[in-house]
Design an enzyme around this catalytic site. Structure first.
Site, PDB file in Angstrom:
ATOM      1  N   CYS A  10     -14.839  21.144   1.282  1.00 49.12           N
ATOM      2  CA  CYS A  10     -13.648  21.968   1.404  1.00 49.12           C
ATOM      3  C   CYS A  10     -14.419  23.223   0.762  1.00 49.12           C
ATOM      4  CB  CYS A  10     -12.711  21.133  -0.191  1.00 49.12           C
ATOM      5  SG  CYS A  10     -13.861  20.709  -1.494  1.00 49.12           S
ATOM      6  N   CYS A  82      -9.110  21.771   4.166  1.00 46.36           N
ATOM      7  CA  CYS A  82      -8.850  22.973   4.183  1.00 46.36           C
ATOM      8  C   CYS A  82      -9.616  23.707   5.158  1.00 46.36           C
ATOM      9  CB  CYS A  82      -9.191  23.279   2.510  1.00 46.36           C
ATOM     10  SG  CYS A  82     -10.930  23.981   2.500  1.00 46.36           S
TER      11      CYS A  82
END
Length: 169
Positions: A10, A82
């Site tokens: 992420c 993400c």
């Protein structure tokens, strides 16, 4: 049999990827060697530590890691959590066997009470746990017959039921 190598990625390696790493490492039936990293790593978020402690998973010793320190490593699974790291992960790990992606939004702490913030972190924890069970079913054989929708509708993930707070409480 060799353990499969998995990396969760992420942006900051402070919330989403340490939560995912903690779940698979500590609840994954010992089948995986698990890592996590971020593009711009920072110290672990205390709310992430707290909600994981509620389910008896300790990530307090997590050390933030840069995605780039693993650029010469091989992973069986590369998992991005993400949208802003999806492309770069593919460029850094072009030879990985499997890529998984799902965009999880980190909770905002601005303008919220502590109770509201904790509830959002619990929700994120439970969503990540549900997804990990879905993409690694062999690591969680007792969870196969329960759908993700059932887990979310009940407000808890069976993996963590009875050992911590449910979502929204």
């Amino acid at each position: 049999m060799r353990k499969k190598r998995v990396i969760f990625i992420c942006s900051f390696n402070s919330v989403r990827s340490p939560i995912a790493e903690g779940f698979l490492q500590q609840r994954g039936n010992g089948q995986y060697t698990v890592f996590s990293a971020g593009v711009a790593p920072v110290r672990i978020n205390p709310f992430a530590v707290r909600v994981m402690q509620e389910v008896k998973i300790d990530i307090s010793d997590h050390k933030p890691a840069s995605l780039y320190q693993y650029r010469n490593d091989n992973f069986d699974c590369v998992i991005t959590l993400c949208d802003n790291v999806r492309t770069i992960a593919g460029e850094i790990f072009p030879d990985s066997d499997r890529f998984f992606h799902r965009n999880f939004v980190s909770p905002s702490e601005i303008g919220r009470t502590q109770d509201e913030t904790i509830a959002e972190y619990r929700k994120l924890r439970d969503e990540i746990a549900s997804w990990i069970i879905e993409i690694f079913p062999a690591a969680f054989p007792d969870q196969k017959s329960i759908t993700v929708g059932d887990r979310i509708e009940r407000g808890v993930i069976p993996l963590i039921a009875g050992s911590g707070q449910s979502k929204g409480t």
